[in-house]
Write a protein that holds these residues in place. Structure first.
Motif, PDB file in Angstrom:
ATOM      1  N   ASP A 177       0.828  -1.208   0.000  1.00  0.00           N
ATOM      2  CA  ASP A 177       0.000   0.000   0.000  1.00  0.00           C
ATOM      3  C   ASP A 177       0.862   1.257   0.000  1.00  0.00           C
ATOM      4  O   ASP A 177       0.516   2.258  -0.642  1.00  0.00           O
ATOM      5  CB  ASP A 177      -0.918   0.008   1.219  1.00  0.00           C
ATOM      6  N   GLU A 178       1.979   1.227   0.723  1.00  0.00           N
ATOM      7  CA  GLU A 178       2.872   2.388   0.758  1.00  0.00           C
ATOM      8  C   GLU A 178       3.541   2.605  -0.589  1.00  0.00           C
ATOM      9  O   GLU A 178       3.714   3.750  -1.032  1.00  0.00           O
ATOM     10  CB  GLU A 178       3.918   2.201   1.856  1.00  0.00           C
ATOM     11  N   MET A 179       3.932   1.520  -1.264  1.00  0.00           N
ATOM     12  CA  MET A 179       4.515   1.656  -2.605  1.00  0.00           C
ATOM     13  C   MET A 179       3.521   2.302  -3.568  1.00  0.00           C
ATOM     14  O   MET A 179       3.882   3.176  -4.367  1.00  0.00           O
ATOM     15  CB  MET A 179       4.932   0.288  -3.146  1.00  0.00           C
ATOM     16  N   GLN A 184       1.769   7.121  -6.596  1.00  0.00           N
ATOM     17  CA  GLN A 184       0.740   8.125  -6.864  1.00  0.00           C
ATOM     18  C   GLN A 184       1.277   9.536  -6.632  1.00  0.00           C
ATOM     19  O   GLN A 184       1.031  10.452  -7.428  1.00  0.00           O
ATOM     20  CB  GLN A 184      -0.475   7.877  -5.965  1.00  0.00           C
ATOM     21  N   LEU A 185       2.035   9.716  -5.551  1.00  0.00           N
ATOM     22  CA  LEU A 185       2.620  11.025  -5.269  1.00  0.00           C
ATOM     23  C   LEU A 185       3.636  11.412  -6.347  1.00  0.00           C
ATOM     24  O   LEU A 185       3.696  12.575  -6.767  1.00  0.00           O
ATOM     25  CB  LEU A 185       3.301  11.000  -3.897  1.00  0.00           C
ATOM     26  N   LEU A 186       4.429  10.448  -6.809  1.00  0.00           N
ATOM     27  CA  LEU A 186       5.425  10.738  -7.829  1.00  0.00           C
ATOM     28  C   LEU A 186       4.771  11.105  -9.150  1.00  0.00           C
ATOM     29  O   LEU A 186       5.199  12.057  -9.826  1.00  0.00           O
ATOM     30  CB  LEU A 186       6.343   9.520  -8.015  1.00  0.00           C
ATOM     31  N   ILE A 187       3.736  10.378  -9.535  1.00  0.00           N
ATOM     32  CA  ILE A 187       3.043  10.677 -10.791  1.00  0.00           C
ATOM     33  C   ILE A 187       2.446  12.080 -10.770  1.00  0.00           C
ATOM     34  O   ILE A 187       2.450  12.794 -11.778  1.00  0.00           O
ATOM     35  CB  ILE A 187       1.948   9.620 -11.054  1.00  0.00           C
ATOM     36  N   ALA A 188       1.955  12.511  -9.605  1.00  0.00           N
ATOM     37  CA  ALA A 188       1.302  13.815  -9.493  1.00  0.00           C
ATOM     38  C   ALA A 188       2.295  14.961  -9.338  1.00  0.00           C
ATOM     39  O   ALA A 188       1.920  16.132  -9.509  1.00  0.00           O
ATOM     40  CB  ALA A 188       0.342  13.812  -8.303  1.00  0.00           C
ATOM     41  N   ASP A 189       3.553  14.672  -9.024  1.00  0.00           N
ATOM     42  CA  ASP A 189       4.548  15.717  -8.762  1.00  0.00           C
ATOM     43  C   ASP A 189       5.264  16.143 -10.039  1.00  0.00           C
ATOM     44  O   ASP A 189       5.466  15.332 -10.949  1.00  0.00           O
ATOM     45  CB  ASP A 189       5.576  15.178  -7.745  1.00  0.00           C
ATOM     46  N   GLN A 212      -0.702   0.958 -13.573  1.00  0.00           N
ATOM     47  CA  GLN A 212      -0.074   0.733 -14.866  1.00  0.00           C
ATOM     48  C   GLN A 212       1.376   0.270 -14.734  1.00  0.00           C
ATOM     49  O   GLN A 212       2.027  -0.003 -15.744  1.00  0.00           O
ATOM     50  CB  GLN A 212      -0.124   2.021 -15.694  1.00  0.00           C
ATOM     51  N   LEU A 213       1.868   0.189 -13.512  1.00  0.00           N
ATOM     52  CA  LEU A 213       3.275  -0.146 -13.267  1.00  0.00           C
ATOM     53  C   LEU A 213       3.401  -1.360 -12.366  1.00  0.00           C
ATOM     54  O   LEU A 213       2.514  -1.671 -11.581  1.00  0.00           O
ATOM     55  CB  LEU A 213       3.985   1.031 -12.586  1.00  0.00           C
ATOM     56  N   MET A 214       4.537  -2.038 -12.499  1.00  0.00           N
ATOM     57  CA  MET A 214       4.975  -2.999 -11.498  1.00  0.00           C
ATOM     58  C   MET A 214       6.004  -2.273 -10.631  1.00  0.00           C
ATOM     59  O   MET A 214       6.883  -1.587 -11.162  1.00  0.00           O
ATOM     60  CB  MET A 214       5.596  -4.232 -12.153  1.00  0.00           C
ATOM     61  N   LEU A 215       5.890  -2.413  -9.316  1.00  0.00           N
ATOM     62  CA  LEU A 215       6.702  -1.601  -8.421  1.00  0.00           C
ATOM     63  C   LEU A 215       7.562  -2.443  -7.485  1.00  0.00           C
ATOM     64  O   LEU A 215       7.107  -3.449  -6.945  1.00  0.00           O
ATOM     65  CB  LEU A 215       5.804  -0.689  -7.574  1.00  0.00           C
ATOM     66  N   ASN A 216       8.810  -2.029  -7.326  1.00  0.00           N
ATOM     67  CA  ASN A 216       9.674  -2.485  -6.256  1.00  0.00           C
ATOM     68  C   ASN A 216      10.178  -1.248  -5.533  1.00  0.00           C
ATOM     69  O   ASN A 216      10.102  -0.121  -6.065  1.00  0.00           O
ATOM     70  CB  ASN A 216      10.846  -3.312  -6.792  1.00  0.00           C
ATOM     71  N   SER A 217      10.697  -1.422  -4.337  1.00  0.00           N
ATOM     72  CA  SER A 217      11.060  -0.234  -3.562  1.00  0.00           C
ATOM     73  C   SER A 217      12.193  -0.519  -2.600  1.00  0.00           C
ATOM     74  O   SER A 217      12.538  -1.667  -2.328  1.00  0.00           O
ATOM     75  CB  SER A 217       9.849   0.267  -2.773  1.00  0.00           C
ATOM     76  N   MET A 218      12.745   0.561  -2.074  1.00  0.00           N
ATOM     77  CA  MET A 218      13.784   0.506  -1.051  1.00  0.00           C
ATOM     78  C   MET A 218      13.600   1.689  -0.105  1.00  0.00           C
ATOM     79  O   MET A 218      13.362   2.822  -0.549  1.00  0.00           O
ATOM     80  CB  MET A 218      15.173   0.560  -1.687  1.00  0.00           C
ATOM     81  N   VAL A 219      13.687   1.409   1.181  1.00  0.00           N
ATOM     82  CA  VAL A 219      13.653   2.497   2.164  1.00  0.00           C
ATOM     83  C   VAL A 219      14.869   3.387   1.945  1.00  0.00           C
ATOM     84  O   VAL A 219      15.979   2.908   1.693  1.00  0.00           O
ATOM     85  CB  VAL A 219      13.657   1.932   3.596  1.00  0.00           C
ATOM     86  N   TYR A 220      14.668   4.685   2.023  1.00  0.00           N
ATOM     87  CA  TYR A 220      15.777   5.637   1.877  1.00  0.00           C
ATOM     88  C   TYR A 220      16.015   6.361   3.194  1.00  0.00           C
ATOM     89  O   TYR A 220      15.081   6.875   3.813  1.00  0.00           O
ATOM     90  CB  TYR A 220      15.481   6.664   0.778  1.00  0.00           C
ATOM     91  N   GLU A 235      14.090   9.527   9.844  1.00  0.00           N
ATOM     92  CA  GLU A 235      13.087   9.875  10.845  1.00  0.00           C
ATOM     93  C   GLU A 235      11.711   9.857  10.178  1.00  0.00           C
ATOM     94  O   GLU A 235      10.743   9.344  10.724  1.00  0.00           O
ATOM     95  CB  GLU A 235      13.360  11.263  11.428  1.00  0.00           C
ATOM     96  N   HIS A 236      11.651  10.416   8.958  1.00  0.00           N
ATOM     97  CA  HIS A 236      10.464  10.289   8.119  1.00  0.00           C
ATOM     98  C   HIS A 236      10.528   8.968   7.360  1.00  0.00           C
ATOM     99  O   HIS A 236      11.581   8.355   7.210  1.00  0.00           O
ATOM    100  CB  HIS A 236      10.394  11.444   7.113  1.00  0.00           C
ATOM    101  N   ARG A 237       9.402   8.555   6.855  1.00  0.00           N
ATOM    102  CA  ARG A 237       9.280   7.327   6.041  1.00  0.00           C
ATOM    103  C   ARG A 237       9.503   7.710   4.584  1.00  0.00           C
ATOM    104  O   ARG A 237       8.647   8.340   3.957  1.00  0.00           O
ATOM    105  CB  ARG A 237       7.896   6.733   6.245  1.00  0.00           C
ATOM    106  N   CYS A 238      10.664   7.346   4.038  1.00  0.00           N
ATOM    107  CA  CYS A 238      11.017   7.736   2.677  1.00  0.00           C
ATOM    108  C   CYS A 238      11.319   6.502   1.833  1.00  0.00           C
ATOM    109  O   CYS A 238      11.827   5.498   2.333  1.00  0.00           O
ATOM    110  CB  CYS A 238      12.230   8.660   2.680  1.00  0.00           C
ATOM    111  N   VAL A 239      11.053   6.608   0.535  1.00  0.00           N
ATOM    112  CA  VAL A 239      11.175   5.442  -0.335  1.00  0.00           C
ATOM    113  C   VAL A 239      11.709   5.832  -1.708  1.00  0.00           C
ATOM    114  O   VAL A 239      11.414   6.909  -2.226  1.00  0.00           O
ATOM    115  CB  VAL A 239       9.800   4.742  -0.474  1.00  0.00           C
ATOM    116  N   ARG A 240      12.532   4.939  -2.269  1.00  0.00           N
ATOM    117  CA  ARG A 240      12.944   5.038  -3.675  1.00  0.00           C
ATOM    118  C   ARG A 240      12.216   3.935  -4.426  1.00  0.00           C
ATOM    119  O   ARG A 240      12.200   2.775  -3.999  1.00  0.00           O
ATOM    120  CB  ARG A 240      14.452   4.856  -3.808  1.00  0.00           C
TER     121      ARG A 240
END
Length: 269
Positions: A177-179, A184-189, A212-220, A235-240
């Motif tokens: 869900d976080e990915m 969604q935030l990246l597409i809108a930015d 429309q995408l397949m997603l993988n992620s990594m905590v940053y 400290e914040h929840r950040c993702v690549r």
């Protein structure tokens, strides 16, 4: 002027090389491969049934295979069996009481904590050799309201919470869900313009949804020299994100970081 192949923030790349090359801070990400190639000798007949080639090289209709149904999952497991679906749902209902629900926020900013995972808890030392030891579940949530990781241990026999742990600065792997919200935030930015341009180059279509995408992620986590806009990551929840066009190429967006806590996108370098 930059070469035309570098005109986008995220350039389309092939294969899984983007997950392991180009940055010293990346540990390594396993990215899913493409769909398997069609096997030799297979095919479809006019009526849509499978056709296979036998040892004599002649094609012939093959009887439909019989797939046995999965055994019914019990409402409650035994011993160290994995948690059943019923147990996971029950554990979450017990863990999220009204006070926690009203005081926390999920990744979308709505009430209630963001569920990260539900796992069978390790047995207490006194129960290591006890085949009838109580089954417990560890339910992990992230509270975006104050960036805390909350872990509750639920005794599935008594229906009570045995332990509650609250941690700051701890960042478990990103949930599905976080990915999706990060994409969604990246597409809108505005910084997602390169991602959208590369998607259109690859498909001829506009990118409007994470579906429309397949997603993988990594905590940053922010390191020395990180941009000020990303200084709170950790400290914040950040993702690549490592997005892939469905049935298509990977898109390189390694230089973009989505701060889910602040709901902002930043760029490295």
């Amino acid at each position: 002027m930059r070469k035309i192949v570098h005109r986008h923030l995220g350039k389309v790349v092939a294969g899984a090389a983007i997950a392991v090359a180009g940055t010293a801070v990346m540990i390594g990400v396993t990215l899913p491969g493409s769909a398997g190639a069609e096997e030799q000798g297979g095919g479809l007949q006019a009526d849509g049934t499978a056709r296979q080639t036998g040892q004599d090289g002649q094609g012939g209709a093959v009887r439909p295979g019989v797939v046995g149904g999965a055994p019914a999952e019990g409402r409650k497991g035994k011993g160290r069996d994995p948690l059943t679906d019923d147990e996971m749902r029950r554990a979450e209902r017990i863990a999220v009481n009204r006070a926690l629900f009203d005081s926390s926020e999920n990744v979308e900013g709505a009430r209630g904590p963001q569920r990260i995972g539900v796992d069978l808890a390790e047995p207490d030392t006194a129960d290591l050799d006890n085949p009838n030891a109580p089954r417990r579940a560890d339910i992990t949530f992230y509270d975006y309201k104050d960036d805390t990781l909350v872990t509750k241990t639920v005794d599935l026999d008594t229906g009570k919470v045995d332990r509650t742990g609250v941690q700051h600065g701890v960042q478990p792997p990103i949930s599905r869900d976080e990915m999706t919200e990060a994409a969604q935030l990246l597409i809108a930015d505005p910084l997602g313009a390169g991602l959208k341009a590369d998607f259109k180059d690859a498909t001829g279509k506009e990118l409007t949804s994470p579906d429309q995408l397949m997603l993988n992620s990594m905590v940053y986590r922010a390191t020395s020299g990180a941009p000020a806009a990303l200084g709170a990551c950790g400290e914040h929840r950040c993702v690549r994100l490592f997005p892939k066009v469905k049935n298509g190429p990977w898109i390189d967006s390694r230089d973009l970081v989505i701060d889910l806590s602040a709901r902002k996108v930043g760029k490295l370098g």
